[in-house]
Structure formats: structure tokens, C-alpha cells
Design an enzyme around this catalytic site. Structure first.
Site, short mmCIF file in Angstrom:
data_model
loop_
_atom_site.label_atom_id
_atom_site.label_comp_id
_atom_site.label_asym_id
_atom_site.label_seq_id
_atom_site.Cartn_x
_atom_site.Cartn_y
_atom_site.Cartn_z
N ASN A 153 -3.56 -11.04 -6.45
CA ASN A 153 -5.13 -10.68 -6.08
C ASN A 153 -6.06 -10.66 -7.24
OD1 ASN A 153 -3.58 -8.60 -7.30
ND2 ASN A 153 -4.83 -7.30 -7.72
N GLY A 202 -5.81 -3.55 5.73
CA GLY A 202 -7.39 -4.01 7.22
C GLY A 202 -8.46 -4.78 6.44
N HIS A 203 -8.80 -4.26 5.14
CA HIS A 203 -9.99 -4.31 4.82
C HIS A 203 -10.13 -5.11 3.68
CE1 HIS A 203 -9.00 -2.47 0.30
NE2 HIS A 203 -8.23 -2.27 0.68
N THR A 239 -1.23 11.90 12.04
CA THR A 239 -2.18 11.41 13.35
C THR A 239 -2.63 10.26 12.96
OG1 THR A 239 -2.88 14.19 14.61
CG2 THR A 239 -4.21 12.17 15.28
N CYS A 324 -8.69 -3.10 -10.24
CA CYS A 324 -7.87 -1.37 -10.64
C CYS A 324 -8.02 -1.43 -11.88
CB CYS A 324 -6.56 -1.67 -9.72
SG CYS A 324 -6.73 -2.33 -8.58
#
Ligand SMILES: *Cc1c(COP(=O)(O)O)cnc(C)c1O
Length: 383
Positions: A153, A202-203, A239, A324
Site C-alpha cells: 500500500n 470495497g473502499h 446481519t 496509518c
């Protein structure tokens, strides 16, 4: 909202594609039922979840039942590593990873060390690549897992994943790859390449935040992190995030259809940016010159005070070190593992480009950078 900001931080996260947002909307206000419910609306929603799972699995050349939805890559990494370790600890307690992994992998490994597991952290070359012979030499009879990231990254360095998978397969050791920066940017084929587990988020490719997943090859037994309603074959209770799953699947579809166009465009921006900076200033490029993804530029600016750089470019979003670690004062572990000195690591910046950037943004940043560097040169000659 500040629309003037130039966003060169696409490895931290990306703007969600409008088509993704649009695809998600009905699943907030019309198709909001719980996919576990047996009534018809629930079953309709369950259908869309399964269609999304199938689509995603086809983009990874896997089977639908091999995809487990999670809240993102961090959770998928925890599920993969802890899940494997708990099931296979009777075979051994040795894990191999690398020094330049994302903190999500390194921190799970540190935690496991405190629980009596033995971890070997492979060194990398100056250019950020692991050594395959070293990997082979470290594999022991009690090694249960090798965890090596696909694309770094911070630098964009691409590890030789197919070869690593081959070595692990021959030695009957499971192989997990953190592919968070690869999925959506590179074609991924989990069946050609003998990857056992792979995570995505996803992001990082124009999808929504808070949704991602783990590919886990059939017949591999995982222990769940979360216990509860038994969702996702008991591997991830809770869920399902239906709008997120629909958005993730749309993000996969767009990334797949537009992969080549995006690559060419983004690479042209990155290459122009690098070419001009490297030709005019005293700057060192971090990461392998060839085995590097097309969207990242990580550079050490030798003649410039990093604080001046950050304050002068305050309408540009980019990273010092990694996203980070930029809140802490420690230099990037990725760069120091590559032999970059502390001083150089503090003067290193990551510019990560994306499909919403433009050439005029590149020109604007180049001209702003040029001003800072000229200022600096002037003050040097006066001294
Ligand atoms: C962003 C990132 C992660 C963490 O992903 P989340 O979905 O935000 O948890 C893990 N690994 C790599 C390589 C990343 O770039």
C-alpha cells in the site's frame, strides 16, 4: 466541502463511484428486509446478495461459496489468520510473513506471538521484494501459514504471488495474500494461481466503506471470529450489509470492465508526475522500478524539510509514510525495512493516483512543488 482539494491519496481510500451509490440506494429504502427472513421481501433480498456473491466470485475466478463478506480487509485478515491458526494449530505453530505487510497483518502476528506462536518476518530487498529462496528456507514441518501481501500500500511493490503460491503448495503450507491494493486494479485468478485465502476491501476501488471480503478455498477450515446467528456458513455472524454487498459487487463490475482504460490513464498521470520530479529534483524513488503498480509514487525528497512540504501543499491530499502511521512519529516500517534511513523515511511521501484525477491536477501539484523546491534552492545558495 472543499472541492478545491487535489486528492492524491487513493491508496488510503477512494471516492465512491456514483454508479455504485446509485446501485446501493434501493437497498436502503425499498429492499431493506433482512436476507435471513423467510418472507418474500427477505427472500428477494437474499437473492440479490447471492447474485452479488456469484458476480464477485466470477471476477476472482472462484466459487460463490468461497466468498465470505466482512466489514473490510482488516476483518478479513483477522478472520484468515486467526481462523487458520485456531483450526490448524495441531499441525504446528509457525507462521511466515514479511516485514512490509500492512499493520493489520503485522498486529495480528504480534498478538499471536504473545499467544505462543512463532512468526518469521521475511526481509525485503532495497526495492521491496521478498526473496523466494529465503521463503523456501524458512518453511518448516510445523509451518501452517504463509501471509504475503500482493501489492504494498505504501510503495505499490508487487510481490511474485504466483511463485509464492507455488512454493507454498509444493510444501503443503497454506497461503494467504492481502490483496487489498490489487483487487480492482489487477486481474486476479485464484484458481490458476494456487492462492488459498485472499482479502479485499470495497473502499479501495471506488466501492463503499465498511464492506469487503475473504476468499477462502473450499475444504479449508476456518474458525470464526464472531459467533451469533450463523450467517455466512457460520463464518461471520451478523446481519448482512446488503447495500454494501450490492455496492461492492457494482464496484467489482466497473473495475473489471474499465480496468485497462483506468490503468492506461492513471499510469500516464503517475508517469508524467514522476518523470518531471525525477528529472528536475534530487529525489529518490522508493520501490522496485518494474514490479510496482501503476498508480503509486513513493519518493524521498532529499533537499526538503518534510514539514515545509506538508504545510506548503495543504490543499493537496497525499501521505507522509503510510496513512496509518502518519499520526505517529515513527518512520514508515515499510521504508525502513527496505533500508531507507530514518531521515529519508521522514522526507518520503506517497502520491497515489486514481481515476478521478486529471492531468491538470498533476500539473498544478508539479508547479506547487516546483515553487517549494526553488525557494529551498535559493535559501541554500544564500547560505
Ligand atoms: C487499506 C488496507 C487494509 C485495510 O483495509 P480496511 O478495509 O480499511 O480494513 C489492509 N491491507 C492493505 C494492503 C490496505 O491497503
Amino acid at each position: 466541502m472543499n472541492n478545491k482539494i487535489i486528492y492524491f491519496d487513493n491508496n488510503a481510500t477512494t471516492r465512491t463511484d456514483d454508479r455504485v451509490v446509485e446501485a446501493m440506494l434501493p437497498y436502503f429504502s425499498s429492499y431493506y428486509a433482512n436476507p435471513s427472513s423467510l418472507h418474500s421481501l427477505g427472500q428477494t433480498v437474499k437473492q440479490i446478495v447471492e447474485t452479488s456473491r456469484s458476480k464477485i466470485s466470477s471476477y476472482l475466478s472462484s466459487k460463490p461459496e468461497e466468498i465470505i463478506f466482512t466489514s473490510g480487509a482488516t476483518e478479513a485478515i483477522n478472520l484468515a489468520i486467526k481462523g487458520i491458526v485456531e483450526t490448524y494449530s495441531n499441525k504446528g505453530r509457525h507462521i511466515i510473513t514479511s516485514q512490509t505487510e500492512h499493520s493489520a497483518v503485522l498486529d495480528v502476528c504480534k498478538y499471536l506471538e504473545s499467544r505462543g506462536f512463532e512468526i518469521d518476518y521475511l526481509r525485503v530487498s532495497k526495492e521491496g521484494l521478498i526473496d523466494l529462496t529465503q521463503l523456501e528456507n524458512q518453511i518448516r514441518t510445523d509451518t501452517i501459514l504463509v501471509a504475503i501481501m500482493y501489492v504494498n500500500n505504501e510503495t505499490g511493490v508487487v510481490q511474485p504471488i504466483a511463485k509464492i503460491a507455488e512454493i507454498c503448495n509444493l510444501n503443503k503450507v497454506l497461503f494467504f495474500t492481502d490483496a487489498t491494493q490489487a483487487v480492482g486494479k489487477l486481474p486476479i485468478n485464484t484458481s490458476n494461481c494456487k492462492i488459498d485465502l485472499l482479502c479485499f476491501s470495497g473502499h479501495k476501488f471506488y466501492g463503499p466503506k465498511g464492506i469487503g471480503g475473504l476468499y477462502c478455498k473450499r475444504n479449508i477450515k476456518l474458525n470464526p471470529l464472531l459467533h451469533g446467528g450463523g450467517h455466512e456458513n457460520g463464518l461471520r455472524s451478523g446481519t448482512l450489509n446488503v447495500p454494501g454487498i450490492v455496492g461492492l459487487s457494482k464496484a467489482f463490475e466497473i473495475a473489471h470492465d474499465e480496468m485497462q482504460t483506468n490503468k492506461e490513464f492513471i499510469q500516464s498521470l503517475r508517469d508524467k508526475f514522476e518523470r518531471i520530479i525525477l528529472s528536475q529534483y534530487n529525489v529518490k524513488l522508493n520501490g522496485h522500478p518494474k514490479n510496482r503498480l501503476y498508480n503509486v509514487s513513493n519518493m524521498s525528497f532529499k533537499d526538503i524539510d518534510p514539514l515545509l512540504m506538508i504545510s506548503s501543499l495543504n490543499d493537496i491530499a497525499f501521505s507522509q509514510g503510510s496513512a496509518c502511521s502518519s499520526s505517529s512519529i515513527k518512520p514508515s516500517h515499510v521504508l525502513t525495512s527496505m533500508g531507507v534511513s530514518y531521515e529519508e523515511a521522514f522526507s518520503s511521501f506517497r502520491f497515489s493516483f486514481g481515476k478521478y484525477n486529471s492531468e491538470s491536477e498533476v500539473d498544478s501539484v508539479l508547479s506547487q512543488l516546483g515553487k517549494i523546491l526553488k525557494q529551498k534552492e535559493k535559501s541554500n545558495t544564500i547560505i
